[in-house]
Design a protein around this motif. Structure first.
Motif, mmCIF file in Angstrom:
data_model
loop_
_atom_site.group_PDB
_atom_site.id
_atom_site.type_symbol
_atom_site.label_atom_id
_atom_site.label_comp_id
_atom_site.label_asym_id
_atom_site.label_seq_id
_atom_site.Cartn_x
_atom_site.Cartn_y
_atom_site.Cartn_z
ATOM 1 N N LYS A 30 0.843 -1.200 0.000
ATOM 2 C CA LYS A 30 0.000 0.000 0.000
ATOM 3 C C LYS A 30 0.878 1.249 0.000
ATOM 4 O O LYS A 30 0.639 2.179 -0.766
ATOM 5 N N GLU A 49 -8.070 4.127 -0.709
ATOM 6 C CA GLU A 49 -8.668 2.785 -0.761
ATOM 7 C C GLU A 49 -10.189 2.815 -0.930
ATOM 8 O O GLU A 49 -10.738 1.994 -1.662
ATOM 9 N N LEU A 60 -7.250 -0.794 -4.251
ATOM 10 C CA LEU A 60 -6.047 0.008 -4.446
ATOM 11 C C LEU A 60 -5.102 -0.698 -5.424
ATOM 12 O O LEU A 60 -4.686 -1.833 -5.190
ATOM 13 N N LYS A 102 -2.764 -3.933 -4.380
ATOM 14 C CA LYS A 102 -2.064 -3.920 -3.092
ATOM 15 C C LYS A 102 -1.861 -5.364 -2.626
ATOM 16 O O LYS A 102 -2.793 -6.167 -2.622
#
Length: 165
Positions: A30, A49, A60, A102
């Protein structure tokens, strides 16, 4: 004249068409996605997000440019740092096949698809590299073709019939 910086590296003469380079692996976090997007690609599905969950991507996702940059880093680590590389000439046929989300890990292979000498600079050759980048599920995420200059060990060697540049 031999370049002392690249003397112990592979040269154009050492490369072969259809040679496959296996790349390492990187997991995209992330923090990596948000840091890259903040500086280079500040779209909501790369930064937030909640917004990303509502987007076409569903979560994401790394910028395609980040995927390309990470793939180039993997190529440098596995191959370009071991050859007498003179730098890139450009890329073509870049395709982002699916998003890198992510937590995804990317890896892949790069295949030497073409080799040609430069007639205008006989001390250099051009290697064409085809990328096949995949995620941890072995699903394709990116393909690309890259051209790179590589020094010749012996620039006085005769040209082969296929050398047209």
């Amino acid at each position: 004249m031999s370049n002392p910086v690249t003397a112990d590296r592979r040269h154009f003469e050492d490369l072969a068409i259809d040679e496959v380079i296996t790349l390492g692996r990187v997991t995209v976090t992330k923090r990596m996605i948000i840091d890259f997007a903040t500086e280079f690609d500040p779209l909501p599905f790369h930064l937030d997000e909640a917004a990303a969950r509502k987007s076409l991507l569903g979560g994401l996702a790394a910028s395609g440019w980040q995927t390309a940059g990470l793939s180039l880093k993997l190529l440098v680590e596995a191959f370009l740092s071991k050859v007498a590389s003179g730098g890139g000439l450009g890329f073509s046929d870049l395709k982002w096949r699916r998003p890198v989300m992510k937590g995804d890990s990317i890896t892949g292979t790069v295949t030497i698809s073409a080799l040609r000498r430069s007639r205008s600079h006989p001390e250099r050759g051009i290697v064409t590299l085809d990328f096949d980048i995949r995620n941890q599920k072995e699903l394709p995420v990116m393909t690309m073709r890259l051209a790179n200059l590589v020094e010749l060990r012996d620039p006085t060697a005769p040209f082969a019939d296929g050398d047209k540049s």
